[in-house]
Design an enzyme around this catalytic site. Structure first.
Site, PDB file in Angstrom:
ATOM      1  N   HIS A  12       3.298  -9.363   1.223  1.00 16.45           N
ATOM      2  CA  HIS A  12       3.049  -8.390   2.283  1.00 16.45           C
ATOM      3  C   HIS A  12       4.341  -7.885   2.918  1.00 16.45           C
ATOM      4  O   HIS A  12       4.322  -6.973   3.741  1.00 16.45           O
ATOM      5  CB  HIS A  12       2.150  -9.042   3.348  1.00 16.45           C
ATOM      6  CG  HIS A  12       1.625  -8.117   4.387  1.00 16.45           C
ATOM      7  ND1 HIS A  12       2.038  -8.167   5.703  1.00 16.45           N
ATOM      8  CD2 HIS A  12       0.718  -7.110   4.321  1.00 16.45           C
ATOM      9  CE1 HIS A  12       1.406  -7.237   6.401  1.00 16.45           C
ATOM     10  NE2 HIS A  12       0.596  -6.583   5.599  1.00 16.45           N
ATOM     11  N   ARG A  68       0.873  -1.177   0.000  1.00 17.04           N
ATOM     12  CA  ARG A  68       0.000   0.000   0.000  1.00 17.04           C
ATOM     13  C   ARG A  68       0.901   1.215   0.000  1.00 17.04           C
ATOM     14  O   ARG A  68       1.871   1.284   0.759  1.00 17.04           O
ATOM     15  CB  ARG A  68      -0.904   0.047   1.242  1.00 17.04           C
ATOM     16  CG  ARG A  68      -1.821  -1.148   1.413  1.00 17.04           C
ATOM     17  CD  ARG A  68      -2.797  -0.913   2.565  1.00 17.04           C
ATOM     18  NE  ARG A  68      -3.418  -2.144   3.003  1.00 17.04           N
ATOM     19  CZ  ARG A  68      -4.468  -2.705   2.428  1.00 17.04           C
ATOM     20  NH1 ARG A  68      -5.012  -2.128   1.369  1.00 17.04           N
ATOM     21  NH2 ARG A  68      -4.990  -3.831   2.896  1.00 17.04           N
ATOM     22  N   ARG A  94      -6.234  -5.566  -0.467  1.00 21.69           N
ATOM     23  CA  ARG A  94      -7.660  -5.263  -0.359  1.00 21.69           C
ATOM     24  C   ARG A  94      -7.923  -3.758  -0.264  1.00 21.69           C
ATOM     25  O   ARG A  94      -7.310  -3.061   0.521  1.00 21.69           O
ATOM     26  CB  ARG A  94      -8.233  -5.957   0.877  1.00 21.69           C
ATOM     27  CG  ARG A  94      -9.717  -5.771   1.085  1.00 21.69           C
ATOM     28  CD  ARG A  94     -10.532  -6.702   0.226  1.00 21.69           C
ATOM     29  NE  ARG A  94     -10.319  -8.089   0.601  1.00 21.69           N
ATOM     30  CZ  ARG A  94     -11.024  -9.115   0.109  1.00 21.69           C
ATOM     31  NH1 ARG A  94     -11.959  -8.898  -0.798  1.00 21.69           N
ATOM     32  NH2 ARG A  94     -10.781 -10.340   0.504  1.00 21.69           N
TER      33      ARG A  94
END
Length: 816
Positions: A558, A498, A528
């Site tokens: 991640h 992100r 997400r």
């Protein structure tokens, strides 16, 4: 607050709670809840099925029943209002009185196991879904977030912001978690891994828990926060209270800036029920045609492109946009009699089926999923508590919703919009300003000057950066920008999960490619709610000449890694940043995260091997110093706990401290129970979900669990193992959650420098000593907030975040 962190419910039979905001729809007999059974005795191997907790009895005004038509109101016109204090005063008073007695949340858990947990075998205690339900555990976390809004010690505008955070958290929760349960239910799945926990049962418990939470949120906002803000001159004003001059000024604004955007949509045989976009605010309009006397319904979308809070002539007085629109509906429905106007909104499912194995291109698959998500089924309908009851069956039938999916809200809807009001510049109603600092060794270094100075500083020894206490721009961002500009850097490898809008990290990578460097970036397009943004970044990076990978089939990437390969006199050297948080300049100001800047050769080699796995074809299984999921991380953590067990059994003492966002992996939970039984002292700092129950006699007396909720979102992961006096410290991107250890690519790095170990120990110890923001998990699964005692120092009473702000100010250089 998920990794968008910002950013994570249970069930029972339905009843009416007699309050406007607690009101529950009448049970749908055709879709009743699956019955649950209760066992009086519990064996060692198998726990009982879930049994709902007794419902709290509350006397309230009236109950909305959407399935029972109400007579047509003759007058007055029902319109959206900011309700005055008083409607929820009794509810809020009861809540606060119980809080002062117990300091425990939730006050009315919707589910408690109907058996003695200590009677379970360790396998059952660690795995049983009757002991832990992830959905309800997340709601418990959101209760703690909501309490920051309730707590009078929190500055007033910050309390308003926590109302917005709590509401925004619920929006994401319904889209993702409730959406997943809805998809299971639609597929006819009883979910065999959750015996007794069919989707219907969980959805019922969720509905009941959320109704109480939203009621207290409404009460806190309208009975407490808004009245106090009014005392400071900040007011949300109703249209009916405006004078003629103000109304005329607003009418002009409406005609010029709002009316051209509006599109009234009728519902009749010639006009099908309109599409309603996700999370947008709508006005439901009930009309009567004077020519026929027929009652009609129409929908008007409140445009998200206009400010929600329309500023009035008084600088800090605002009118909700929906009221301005409601006051001028006669311009949209000329010749019609407007009977009632009420706000509502829907939440759509974001948990769509995904088959990565059959996808030819992950980017195309995600792009298609984003298109489908716009039209996904509705999972929640929020309606103003004063909406006409006879309209609700129409909304439910057209949106295909059951009674459990309808939430009556007292007062304002779409409370995430309160973020904007919380930004009003009144410093005395906010946290004390904090300016991030720069570690002394990096002071004065700029990527635009001599970027090589950063790498010289890293060669002097490992550096640990701690956001938001340390400046992201002058540390983590500086590393990527210096690598892009330094002519000696030949290659850059980067992961992005992100990142922020107008990301300086992405800009630096594009700049590096433009300078002829080899740039490889893994952009996780499956992150997400950041899918669209990441798809766009991936395309921009490709257009700039970067080598872009979109992720791995079946796994989310991640881990947080940035690697720069630099030509030096003695050959190539790898410099790197590996951390616990995203490369996001915006969230770095509100999330606590750690990052290691180093050029350790062994870890650098591990990172090169890991990037080869991410961007190419490599089945690397051996790493020198990194812990990598799903390869060796879980197993290594189990071995480290086992090592502490051996030390404890040998009389040398055993000690584990772990800080993370969530603890859910049943294998690690079982091992922690074993360690407690062996005498290992265990302290866990778990912000959100926690499967483990501390303080159970004979099982977990040696385990303590706290959750810290405060000004900043606790996001860093730190793992400490005493190791008989030779302590081991790790930081990394993974929680002890099954998804992190089995379904994501994660990395944790060993911190070996004694100076950095000392800093990590300080973080952990001050977290454990926190008397301001720490909540202790009780054996019954509820959380009790610690309260400062008379003997606490100012730093102790302020909590770990306040302590770290003061400590960093004294040991670093101010940024900028």
């Amino acid at each position: 607050m998920t990794d968008s962190d910002v950013s994570v419910l249970l069930i029972e039979e339905i009843e009416h709670v007699d309050a406007v905001t607690f009101a529950e729809p009448r049970p749908d007999k055709r879709n009743g809840a699956a019955k649950t059974s209760q066992r009086n005795g519990v064996g060692k191997s198998k726990p009982a099925k879930p049994t709902p907790a007794p419902k709290a009895k509350r006397a309230r005004a009236r109950t909305h029943e959407p399935s029972a038509p109400a007579p047509t109101p003759a007058a007055p016109l029902i319109t959206p209002q900011v309700p005055p204090p008083g409607h929820l005063a009794e509810l809020y008073h009861d809540f606060l009185r119980e809080w002062e007695r117990t300091h425990t949340l939730p006050q009315n858990p919707v589910y408690t196991p109907a058996f003695d947990l200590t009677a379970l075998a360790l396998d059952a205690l660690s795995n049983a879904d009757e002991v832990y339900n992830r959905e309800l555990s997340w709601l418990d976390f959101n209760w703690r977030v909501l309490h920051e809004a309730v707590d009078p010690r929190t500055p007033l505008l910050e309390r308003l912001k926590f109302i917005a955070i709590t509401s925004s958290n619920l929006d994401e929760y319904f889209s993702k978690r409730v959406g997943g349960l809805k998809r299971q239910k639609a597929a006819g799945m009883a979910n065999l891994t959750l015996e007794g926990w069919a989707p219907d049962v969980q959805l019922q418990l969720i509905a009941r828990a959320v109704r109480e939470m939203v009621a207290i949120e409404s009460a806190c906002l309208h009975e407490d926060i808004l009245p106090q803000l009014a005392e400071h001159g900040i007011r949300l004003v109703n249209y009916t209270d405006l004078d003629a001059a103000e109304r005329e000024r607003l009418a002009d604004y409406f005609r010029r800036e709002v009316y051209p955007i509006l599109t009234p949509l009728a519902v009749d045989p010639g006009h099908p029920f309109p599409f309603i976009s996700n999370l947008t605010l709508s006005l439901g309009v009930v009309l009567i045609d004077p020519a026929t006397g027929e009652r009609q319904f129409a929908r008007v979308k409140v445009p998200p492109t206009r400010p929600r809070w329309v500023q009035l002539q008084h600088q800090m007085h605002f009118l909700p946009l929906e009221q301005l629109i409601a006051a001028h509906l006669d311009m949209l429905f000329r010749g019609m009699e407007i009977v009632a106007v009420f706000p509502f909104r829907v939440t759509r499912n974001a948990d769509l089926a995904r088959n990565e194995e059959e996808a030819d291109d992950l980017l195309d698959m995600i792009s298609e999923e984003l298109r489908e998500r716009r039209f996904a089924p509705v999972v929640r309908l929020e309606v103003d508590a004063n909406a006409p009851a006879d309209i609700l069956p129409l909304l439910q039938s057209q949106l295909h919703l059951e009674n459990d999916d309808v939430y009556f809200v007292h007062g304002l809807l779409r409370r995430a919009d309160l973020f904007a009001l919380a930004e009003i510049n009144l410093p005395h109603l906010k946290y004390e300003p904090y300016t991030p600092t720069v570690p002394s060794r990096l002071a004065g270094i700029s990527s635009k000057g001599r970027p090589s100075e950063l790498f010289n500083a890293i060669r002097q020894g490992d550096l640990l950066v701690h956001h938001p206490y340390h400046s992201f721009q002058s540390t983590t961002q500086l590393f990527v920008e210096a690598a892009a500009r330094d002519p000696q850097v030949l290659a850059i490898k980067q992961t992005i999960y992100r990142t922020s809008d107008n990301s300086p990290i992405v800009a630096a990578l594009i700049d590096a490619a433009g300078r002829g460097k080899q740039v490889a970036v893994l952009v996780e397009v499956k992150a997400r709610f950041d899918e669209a943004k990441n798809v766009e970044w991936a395309r921009k990076l490709e257009e700039a000449g970067c080598h872009v990978a979109y992720g791995l089939v079946g796994l989310k990437t991640h881990c947080k890694m940035s690697l720069a390969i630099r030509q030096e006199e003695d050959g190539l050297r790898a410099y790197y940043h590996i951390g616990t948080g995203n490369y996001n300049a915006k969230t770095s100001a509100t999330y606590t995260d750690l990052g290691l800047l180093s050029c350790n050769a062994e870890i650098g080699a591990d990172l090169m091997d890991l990037f080869n796995y991410l961007t190419g074809y490599s089945y690397q299984v051996d790493y020198r110093k990194l812990l990598v999921a799903p390869v060796n991380m879980r197993q290594r953590f189990l071995e480290l706990i086992d090592q502490e067990i051996r030390h404890a059994l040998a009389g040398r003492g055993g000690r584990v401290i772990a800080k993370m966002n969530g603890l859910e992996d049943s294998t690690i939970v079982r091992k922690l129970y074993e360690a407690s039984q062996a005498g290992v002292s265990i302290d866990l700092i778990v912000r959100g979900n926690c499967r483990l129950r501390p303080g159970l006699p004979g099982i977990s007396e040696n385990i303590r669990v706290i959750s810290i909720i405060g000004r900043y979102l606790e996001h860093s992961r730190i793992f400490y193992f005493a190791n008989n006096g030779a302590p081991l410290y790790y930081i990394g991107s993974a929680d002890w959650m099954r998804r992190n250890l089995s379904a994501r690519v994660e990395a944790a790095v060993l911190i070996e420098d004694p100076r950095l170990q000392e800093y990590l120990h300080m973080i952990l110890q001050n977290s454990l000593d926190d008397q301001r923001h720490a909540w202790e998990l009780q054996p019954d699964g509820r959380y009790r907030q610690r309260q400062p005692s008379v003997g606490n120092s100012a730093l102790e009473a302020g909590g770990v975040q306040y302590y770290l702000m003061q400590h960093t100010r004294m040991t670093s250089t101010l940024a900028g």
